[in-house]
Scaffold this motif. Structure first.
Motif, short mmCIF file in Angstrom:
data_model
loop_
_atom_site.label_atom_id
_atom_site.label_comp_id
_atom_site.label_asym_id
_atom_site.label_seq_id
_atom_site.Cartn_x
_atom_site.Cartn_y
_atom_site.Cartn_z
N ASN A 437 0.68 -1.18 0.07
CA ASN A 437 0.03 0.12 0.29
C ASN A 437 0.96 1.68 0.15
O ASN A 437 0.10 2.38 0.53
N LYS A 438 1.77 1.49 -0.49
CA LYS A 438 2.88 2.18 -0.73
C LYS A 438 2.11 3.23 -1.55
O LYS A 438 2.00 3.08 -2.56
N ILE A 439 2.59 4.54 -1.07
CA ILE A 439 2.24 5.71 -1.99
C ILE A 439 3.05 6.04 -3.59
O ILE A 439 3.86 5.44 -3.76
N GLU A 440 2.21 5.74 -5.09
CA GLU A 440 2.77 5.99 -6.13
C GLU A 440 1.52 6.67 -7.01
O GLU A 440 0.24 6.42 -6.74
N PRO A 441 2.03 7.74 -8.00
CA PRO A 441 1.37 8.66 -8.07
C PRO A 441 0.14 7.64 -8.50
O PRO A 441 0.13 6.54 -9.47
N GLU A 442 -1.43 7.61 -8.76
CA GLU A 442 -2.41 7.10 -9.42
C GLU A 442 -3.08 6.62 -8.89
O GLU A 442 -4.22 5.63 -9.15
N LYS A 443 -2.34 5.89 -8.11
CA LYS A 443 -2.70 5.06 -7.28
C LYS A 443 -3.91 5.31 -6.16
O LYS A 443 -3.60 6.03 -5.52
N ARG A 444 -5.14 4.06 -6.11
CA ARG A 444 -5.70 4.11 -4.82
C ARG A 444 -5.50 3.93 -3.87
O ARG A 444 -4.97 2.51 -3.38
N MET A 445 -5.91 4.92 -2.50
CA MET A 445 -5.29 4.55 -1.50
C MET A 445 -6.03 3.18 -0.65
O MET A 445 -7.58 3.26 -0.96
N LEU A 446 -5.93 2.02 0.25
CA LEU A 446 -6.41 1.00 1.33
C LEU A 446 -7.62 1.92 1.14
O LEU A 446 -7.76 2.63 2.71
N SER A 447 -8.74 1.26 1.67
CA SER A 447 -9.57 1.48 2.90
C SER A 447 -10.06 0.49 2.95
O SER A 447 -9.95 -1.38 3.29
N SER A 448 -11.12 0.66 3.92
CA SER A 448 -11.52 -0.73 4.91
C SER A 448 -13.27 -0.66 4.83
O SER A 448 -13.92 -1.15 5.56
N MET A 449 -13.75 0.47 3.68
CA MET A 449 -15.11 0.78 3.79
C MET A 449 -16.04 -1.18 3.09
O MET A 449 -14.74 -1.89 2.32
#
Length: 565
Positions: A437-449
């Motif tokens: 889950n590292k930061i990368e351009p245009e990547k969506r961040m992990l969620s718990s929803m």
């Protein structure tokens, strides 16, 4: 000595025995019942907006668009056009869909953007201010879902939100207090003082008007996606970024697209679960927990309830360790979904479970794969034809990044904190992140929803979801178990006190005023550390009863309300 009873004494005694002394079961809580359609959301006004759309002939998807937009007006701490979310849909004919309108990292984002020169994490930058914001997805998501599955004219779905922003709405005591508390942070982090929020100390009964937001909503109504991602509103966003040191650009806004994904599905006994897959971890967590628990008999009676909570906690510890290691945006990382849900893997994962003793979290690691905001808000909708929508949307923290877009009148998210800003460093909800889950351009961040729809014998059974950060999937799990295993109705299941654990910190959180001290003591004897806290989640759900009547369960922990007809 003789006892004498007159006729009046005997009558009175008989009355006491049959009424006054009888041990009648306590009346169960029941949610709103409706024959045709139901909306349950975080605010009475937005639930009414959704119901009105349904009564005008709109379907559940139309109502969902209207509710999403209205939440941006009356529930700004989480409802949004400056954030994102996930939507799970079941059409009346049994087709499933899931829409990912989660925010993305800007093009200028980089892996170590929240680390100092020594490599130490700077969580303040990922949680507050302009640099904390991902590229918003809500407007694009609503446009896409309406284009594919909506039935009413787009403008009619946005008009209720415009009216609420233009004419204002009356603040409750809690809303007035919340807005007053939030005003200092909004002043601190916004580049221009958002006077519509900060201009006064709010009190109950005040009318809250948002003229700038009304103008933005009109542009979205009249121009659709272009009313937000280009032109005047986009210029406002970029200008706000430039004043505050943010990195969202016009190119970011123009390139953003929400994505249709295959829903994640699984089975539990006679039930089919339709939920959200990556970049949400919530659906995976829910299905893993149900997959493990299916082999156990559970009860909420006596000491058996403590055994169930112990079992649940041990599942959570192992699965949240998996979350840190294996879950991320599947467009950037090969999330091993099938392997994580495989029966053999789950059996292996839980093979060291001890029914009598807690496993210290320090002894738990991710499993060996066999083949390879709290301020969020949720709404559930069922229409007259049986179409169902489960939607969870968020800015992440309360009021998001605390940045109001000057001129446009809406708040930006602080979703960048949902990335792993440094492997092993917890986010604002205490959840540890890993390399996936590292930061990368245009990547969506992990969620718990965890927006979820359930079927029983191929018929619609439940629509459920909640806010609550890392507590989301465990709150949904408890609502499902309360109904299926403990024979509760929807409102009763929602009212029940909740428990949560997540690997680290090594403790069970439980809601205050839980009255079964014997259960808590048993958990302590099994080696669990307990931590009392305020409410966990705000589950809003709909249950289809055996006679086809809809029961709307609205969480009493907030202003949540059901509205149906």
């Amino acid at each position: 000595m003789k006892n004498y009873f007159c006729k009046e004494h005997l009558t009175a005694l008989l009355f006491l025995l049959t009424v006054g002394f009888s041990c009648q079961p306590e009346e169960k809580a029941t949610g709103l019942l409706a024959e045709n359609a139901m909306v349950v959301s975080a605010h009475p006004l937005t639930s009414k907006v959704g119901k009105d759309i349904l009564q005008q002939g709109g379907n559940a998807i139309d109502a969902a668009v209207a509710v999403q937009m209205a939440l941006a007006v009356v529930y700004p701490q989480a409802g949004n056009i400056g954030g994102g979310g996930f939507m799970v849909i079941r059409e009346a004919d049994g087709q499933y869909h899931s829409l990912d309108y989660r925010e993305k990292a800007p093009l200028a984002a980089s892996r170590d953007m929240y680390l100092d020169d020594k490599g130490d994490a700077l969580p303040e930058k990922s949680q507050n201010g302009h640099l904390a914001s991902g590229v918003p997805g809500s407007v694009d998501g609503m446009v896409k879902v309406h284009e594919k599955l909506g039935s009413m004219d787009w403008s009619k779905l946005i008009d209720p939100a415009i009216k609420l922003a233009e004419e204002g709405f009356e603040l409750s005591e809690d809303e007035a207090a919340y807005f007053t508390r939030a005003s200092e942070n909004l002043k601190k982090y916004s580049s221009v003082d958002p006077v519509q929020f900060t201009g006064k100390a709010w009190k109950v009964g005040d009318i809250f008007i948002q003229t700038q937001l009304s103008h933005t909503l009109k542009l979205i109504r009249d121009k659709g996606r272009a009313g937000f991602y280009s032109g005047e509103v986009a210029d406002y966003i970029v200008a706000e970024m430039e004043r505050g040191g943010g990195i969202i650009s016009l190119e970011d806004l123009e390139k953003y697209e929400s994505t249709w994904r295959n829903p994640l599905t699984g089975n539990y006994k006679d039930y089919t679960i339709i939920t959200m897959g990556p970049p949400s971890s919530g659906g995976l967590i829910l299905l893993q927990m149900l997959g493990i628990m299916e082999k156990y008999q559970v009860s909420n009676q006596g000491q058996a309830y403590a055994d169930y909570l112990h079992l649940k906690t041990e599942m959570e510890r192992r699965i949240f360790a998996d979350r840190a290691a294996f879950m991320a945006d599947a467009d950037f990382y090969p999330v091993p979904v099938d392997e994580l849900l495989a029966e053999e893997y789950l059996s292996q994962r839980f093979s060291n479970f001890d029914p009598q003793s807690a496993t210290p979290s320090d002894l738990i690691r991710e499993g060996n794969i066999l083949s390879m905001s709290e301020e969020t808000t949720h709404f559930s909708i069922v229409d007259k034809k049986g179409n169902a929508v489960s939607c969870t949307t968020t800015l992440n923290g309360g009021m998001g990044s605390k940045v109001m877009v000057a001129g446009a009148g809406f708040l930006l998210n602080n979703e960048m904190d949902d990335f792993s800003i440094k492997p092993g460093f917890p986010n604002m909800f205490g959840v540890l992140g890993g390399e996936a889950n590292k930061i990368e351009p245009e990547k969506r961040m992990l969620s718990s929803m965890t927006p979820t729809i359930m079927e029983k014998n191929n018929e619609l059974f439940m629509v459920v979801g909640t806010p609550g950060g890392s507590t989301i999937p465990t709150s949904v799990f408890q609502a499902v178990v309360n109904v299926i295993e403990f024979d509760m109705g929807m409102q009763e299941a929602i009212n029940e006190k909740r428990f949560h654990s997540q690997w680290k910190p090594d403790q069970i959180s439980f809601e205050k005023d839980f009255e079964r001290e014997d259960v808590l003591e048993t958990l302590r004897k099994k080696g669990h550390e307990l931590s009392e806290r305020n409410g966990i989640g705000r589950v809003d759900a709909i249950l289809v009863l055996e006679d086809g009547i809809l029961e709307g369960g609205a969480d009493p922990r907030g202003m949540d309300a059901a509205s149906g007809y």
